[in-house]
Write a protein that holds these residues in place. Structure first.
Motif, PDB file in Angstrom:
ATOM      1  N   GLN A 178       0.835  -1.182   0.000  1.00 39.81           N
ATOM      2  CA  GLN A 178       0.000   0.000   0.000  1.00 39.81           C
ATOM      3  C   GLN A 178       0.880   1.246   0.000  1.00 39.81           C
ATOM      4  OE1 GLN A 178      -3.154  -0.075  -0.344  1.00 39.81           O
ATOM      5  NE2 GLN A 178      -3.829   2.007   0.127  1.00 39.81           N
ATOM      6  N   VAL A 179       0.566   2.184  -0.864  1.00 40.52           N
ATOM      7  CA  VAL A 179       1.344   3.412  -0.969  1.00 40.52           C
ATOM      8  C   VAL A 179       0.858   4.415   0.061  1.00 40.52           C
ATOM      9  CG1 VAL A 179       1.812   5.383  -2.453  1.00 40.52           C
ATOM     10  CG2 VAL A 179       1.846   3.075  -3.411  1.00 40.52           C
ATOM     11  N   GLN A 180       1.796   5.034   0.745  1.00 40.32           N
ATOM     12  CA  GLN A 180       1.468   6.137   1.647  1.00 40.32           C
ATOM     13  C   GLN A 180       2.236   7.369   1.209  1.00 40.32           C
ATOM     14  OE1 GLN A 180       2.285   4.536   5.619  1.00 40.32           O
ATOM     15  NE2 GLN A 180       0.093   4.259   5.895  1.00 40.32           N
ATOM     16  N   LEU A 181       1.553   8.496   1.251  1.00 40.70           N
ATOM     17  CA  LEU A 181       2.151   9.773   0.868  1.00 40.70           C
ATOM     18  C   LEU A 181       2.053  10.729   2.045  1.00 40.70           C
ATOM     19  CD1 LEU A 181       0.460  10.132  -2.651  1.00 40.70           C
ATOM     20  CD2 LEU A 181       2.757   9.293  -2.163  1.00 40.70           C
ATOM     21  N   VAL A 182       3.158  11.388   2.359  1.00 36.62           N
ATOM     22  CA  VAL A 182       3.181  12.321   3.478  1.00 36.62           C
ATOM     23  C   VAL A 182       3.756  13.650   3.005  1.00 36.62           C
ATOM     24  CG1 VAL A 182       4.030  12.786   5.796  1.00 36.62           C
ATOM     25  CG2 VAL A 182       3.456  10.435   5.126  1.00 36.62           C
ATOM     26  N   GLU A 183       2.911  14.696   3.055  1.00 33.42           N
ATOM     27  CA  GLU A 183       3.348  16.035   2.659  1.00 33.42           C
ATOM     28  C   GLU A 183       3.944  16.778   3.846  1.00 33.42           C
ATOM     29  OE1 GLU A 183      -0.747  15.545   0.455  1.00 33.42           O
ATOM     30  OE2 GLU A 183       0.069  15.138   2.458  1.00 33.42           O
ATOM     31  N   TYR A 200      -2.820  21.840   0.304  1.00 33.04           N
ATOM     32  CA  TYR A 200      -2.155  21.242  -0.850  1.00 33.04           C
ATOM     33  C   TYR A 200      -1.984  19.742  -0.622  1.00 33.04           C
ATOM     34  CZ  TYR A 200      -1.189  25.753  -2.930  1.00 33.04           C
ATOM     35  OH  TYR A 200      -1.318  26.994  -3.529  1.00 33.04           O
ATOM     36  N   TYR A 201      -2.350  18.971  -1.655  1.00 32.35           N
ATOM     37  CA  TYR A 201      -2.280  17.519  -1.594  1.00 32.35           C
ATOM     38  C   TYR A 201      -1.365  16.988  -2.680  1.00 32.35           C
ATOM     39  CZ  TYR A 201      -6.657  17.999   1.037  1.00 32.35           C
ATOM     40  OH  TYR A 201      -7.622  18.352   1.960  1.00 32.35           O
ATOM     41  N   CYS A 202      -0.545  16.016  -2.336  1.00 31.69           N
ATOM     42  CA  CYS A 202       0.150  15.302  -3.402  1.00 31.69           C
ATOM     43  C   CYS A 202      -0.598  14.005  -3.675  1.00 31.69           C
ATOM     44  CB  CYS A 202       1.608  15.045  -3.067  1.00 31.69           C
ATOM     45  SG  CYS A 202       1.911  13.783  -1.832  1.00 31.69           S
ATOM     46  N   ALA A 203      -0.411  13.505  -4.873  1.00 31.03           N
ATOM     47  CA  ALA A 203      -1.134  12.314  -5.296  1.00 31.03           C
ATOM     48  C   ALA A 203      -0.279  11.496  -6.245  1.00 31.03           C
ATOM     49  CB  ALA A 203      -2.440  12.704  -5.974  1.00 31.03           C
ATOM     50  N   ALA A 204      -0.448  10.194  -6.176  1.00 34.22           N
ATOM     51  CA  ALA A 204       0.259   9.270  -7.068  1.00 34.22           C
ATOM     52  C   ALA A 204      -0.719   8.732  -8.100  1.00 34.22           C
ATOM     53  CB  ALA A 204       0.873   8.125  -6.274  1.00 34.22           C
ATOM     54  N   GLY A 205      -0.306   8.808  -9.359  1.00 36.64           N
ATOM     55  CA  GLY A 205      -1.146   8.319 -10.439  1.00 36.64           C
ATOM     56  C   GLY A 205      -0.996   6.825 -10.626  1.00 36.64           C
ATOM     57  N   ARG A 206      -1.337   6.349 -11.791  1.00 33.96           N
ATOM     58  CA  ARG A 206      -1.331   4.912 -12.063  1.00 33.96           C
ATOM     59  C   ARG A 206      -0.005   4.462 -12.667  1.00 33.96           C
ATOM     60  NH1 ARG A 206      -7.611   5.436 -13.787  1.00 33.96           N
ATOM     61  NH2 ARG A 206      -8.246   5.845 -11.623  1.00 33.96           N
ATOM     62  N   LEU A 207       0.341   3.247 -12.369  1.00 30.28           N
ATOM     63  CA  LEU A 207       1.638   2.686 -12.721  1.00 30.28           C
ATOM     64  C   LEU A 207       1.978   2.915 -14.187  1.00 30.28           C
ATOM     65  CD1 LEU A 207       3.593   1.042 -10.952  1.00 30.28           C
ATOM     66  CD2 LEU A 207       2.690  -1.016 -12.017  1.00 30.28           C
ATOM     67  N   PHE A 208       3.091   3.583 -14.413  1.00 32.29           N
ATOM     68  CA  PHE A 208       3.646   3.853 -15.747  1.00 32.29           C
ATOM     69  C   PHE A 208       2.707   4.645 -16.656  1.00 32.29           C
ATOM     70  CE2 PHE A 208       7.499   1.923 -15.052  1.00 32.29           C
ATOM     71  CZ  PHE A 208       7.419   0.590 -14.710  1.00 32.29           C
ATOM     72  N   ASP A 251      -4.675   7.528  -7.706  1.00 34.51           N
ATOM     73  CA  ASP A 251      -5.200   6.507  -6.802  1.00 34.51           C
ATOM     74  C   ASP A 251      -4.790   6.692  -5.347  1.00 34.51           C
ATOM     75  OD1 ASP A 251      -4.783   3.914  -9.323  1.00 34.51           O
ATOM     76  OD2 ASP A 251      -6.477   5.236  -8.903  1.00 34.51           O
ATOM     77  N   TYR A 252      -3.712   7.399  -5.104  1.00 36.08           N
ATOM     78  CA  TYR A 252      -3.212   7.554  -3.734  1.00 36.08           C
ATOM     79  C   TYR A 252      -3.033   9.035  -3.432  1.00 36.08           C
ATOM     80  CZ  TYR A 252      -2.114   2.633  -4.430  1.00 36.08           C
ATOM     81  OH  TYR A 252      -2.192   1.295  -4.718  1.00 36.08           O
ATOM     82  N   TRP A 253      -3.426   9.414  -2.209  1.00 33.15           N
ATOM     83  CA  TRP A 253      -3.402  10.816  -1.798  1.00 33.15           C
ATOM     84  C   TRP A 253      -2.756  10.964  -0.434  1.00 33.15           C
ATOM     85  CZ3 TRP A 253      -5.403  14.816  -4.814  1.00 33.15           C
ATOM     86  CH2 TRP A 253      -6.073  14.409  -5.976  1.00 33.15           C
ATOM     87  N   GLY A 254      -2.071  12.087  -0.255  1.00 31.18           N
ATOM     88  CA  GLY A 254      -1.575  12.421   1.057  1.00 31.18           C
ATOM     89  C   GLY A 254      -2.647  13.076   1.890  1.00 31.18           C
ATOM     90  N   GLN A 255      -2.283  13.434   3.118  1.00 30.21           N
ATOM     91  CA  GLN A 255      -3.264  14.018   4.053  1.00 30.21           C
ATOM     92  C   GLN A 255      -3.425  15.509   3.861  1.00 30.21           C
ATOM     93  OE1 GLN A 255      -0.125  13.500   4.768  1.00 30.21           O
ATOM     94  NE2 GLN A 255       0.516  15.369   5.836  1.00 30.21           N
ATOM     95  N   GLY A 256      -2.528  16.115   3.119  1.00 31.74           N
ATOM     96  CA  GLY A 256      -2.612  17.543   2.846  1.00 31.74           C
ATOM     97  C   GLY A 256      -1.773  18.373   3.796  1.00 31.74           C
ATOM     98  N   THR A 257      -1.323  19.507   3.294  1.00 33.37           N
ATOM     99  CA  THR A 257      -0.578  20.464   4.113  1.00 33.37           C
ATOM    100  C   THR A 257      -1.101  21.863   3.817  1.00 33.37           C
ATOM    101  OG1 THR A 257       1.653  21.219   4.743  1.00 33.37           O
ATOM    102  CG2 THR A 257       1.309  20.732   2.419  1.00 33.37           C
ATOM    103  N   GLN A 258      -1.302  22.647   4.870  1.00 36.15           N
ATOM    104  CA  GLN A 258      -1.914  23.965   4.721  1.00 36.15           C
ATOM    105  C   GLN A 258      -0.881  24.993   4.269  1.00 36.15           C
ATOM    106  OE1 GLN A 258      -5.272  25.078   5.326  1.00 36.15           O
ATOM    107  NE2 GLN A 258      -4.473  26.946   4.364  1.00 36.15           N
ATOM    108  N   VAL A 259      -1.238  25.746   3.260  1.00 36.35           N
ATOM    109  CA  VAL A 259      -0.448  26.901   2.824  1.00 36.35           C
ATOM    110  C   VAL A 259      -1.324  28.137   2.958  1.00 36.35           C
ATOM    111  CG1 VAL A 259       0.663  28.023   0.857  1.00 36.35           C
ATOM    112  CG2 VAL A 259       1.007  25.575   1.261  1.00 36.35           C
ATOM    113  N   THR A 260      -0.843  29.115   3.716  1.00 35.62           N
ATOM    114  CA  THR A 260      -1.582  30.350   3.908  1.00 35.62           C
ATOM    115  C   THR A 260      -0.693  31.513   3.491  1.00 35.62           C
ATOM    116  OG1 THR A 260      -2.791  29.396   5.771  1.00 35.62           O
ATOM    117  CG2 THR A 260      -2.822  31.797   5.547  1.00 35.62           C
TER     118      THR A 260
END
Length: 125
Positions: free
Chosen positions: A1-6, A94-102, A113-122
């Protein structure tokens, strides 16, 4: 399982800069296109930037073109968003996200398909 952390969000004055980072947990990071999206209060999530899995191609929303730069370091499993000349209207989560393989990078959020939890930019005026 992919995890993304911003990380890297915060409060900055208009005209300032921030660099967001997104760490990918998997060992196959270099096979995924990556994207950044943002969502302001009361608004829909919108595309900001995307980068191909090799890093050779990048795409930007018109609203950030010339001010933001997306990049990736496949050795560090990390994608970055350098944001310069920030404006109050850039304020969002702001969220980062991973697309589909290749696959090719895309502006469509439903193709990630995969998303981070987000980070606030003000950005203050």
């Amino acid at each position: 399982q992919v995890q993304l952390v911003e990380s890297g969000g915060g409060l900055v004055q208009a005209g300032g800069s921030l660099r967001l980072s997104c760490a990918h947990s998997g060992r196959t990071f270099s096979r995924y296109p990556m994207g950044w999206f943002r969502q302001a209060p009361g608004k829909e999530r919108e595309f900001v930037a995307a980068i191909s899995f090799s890093g050779s191609s990048t795409f930007y929303a018109d609203s950030v073109k010339g001010r933001f730069t997306i990049s990736r370091d496949n050795a560090k499993n990390t994608v970055y968003l350098q944001m310069n000349s920030l404006k109050p209207e850039d304020t969002a989560v702001y969220y980062c996200a991973a697309g589909r393989l290749f696959s090719s990078p895309t502006v469509r959020s439903d193709e990630y398909d995969y998303w981070g939890q987000g980070t606030q930019v003000t950005v203050s005026s």
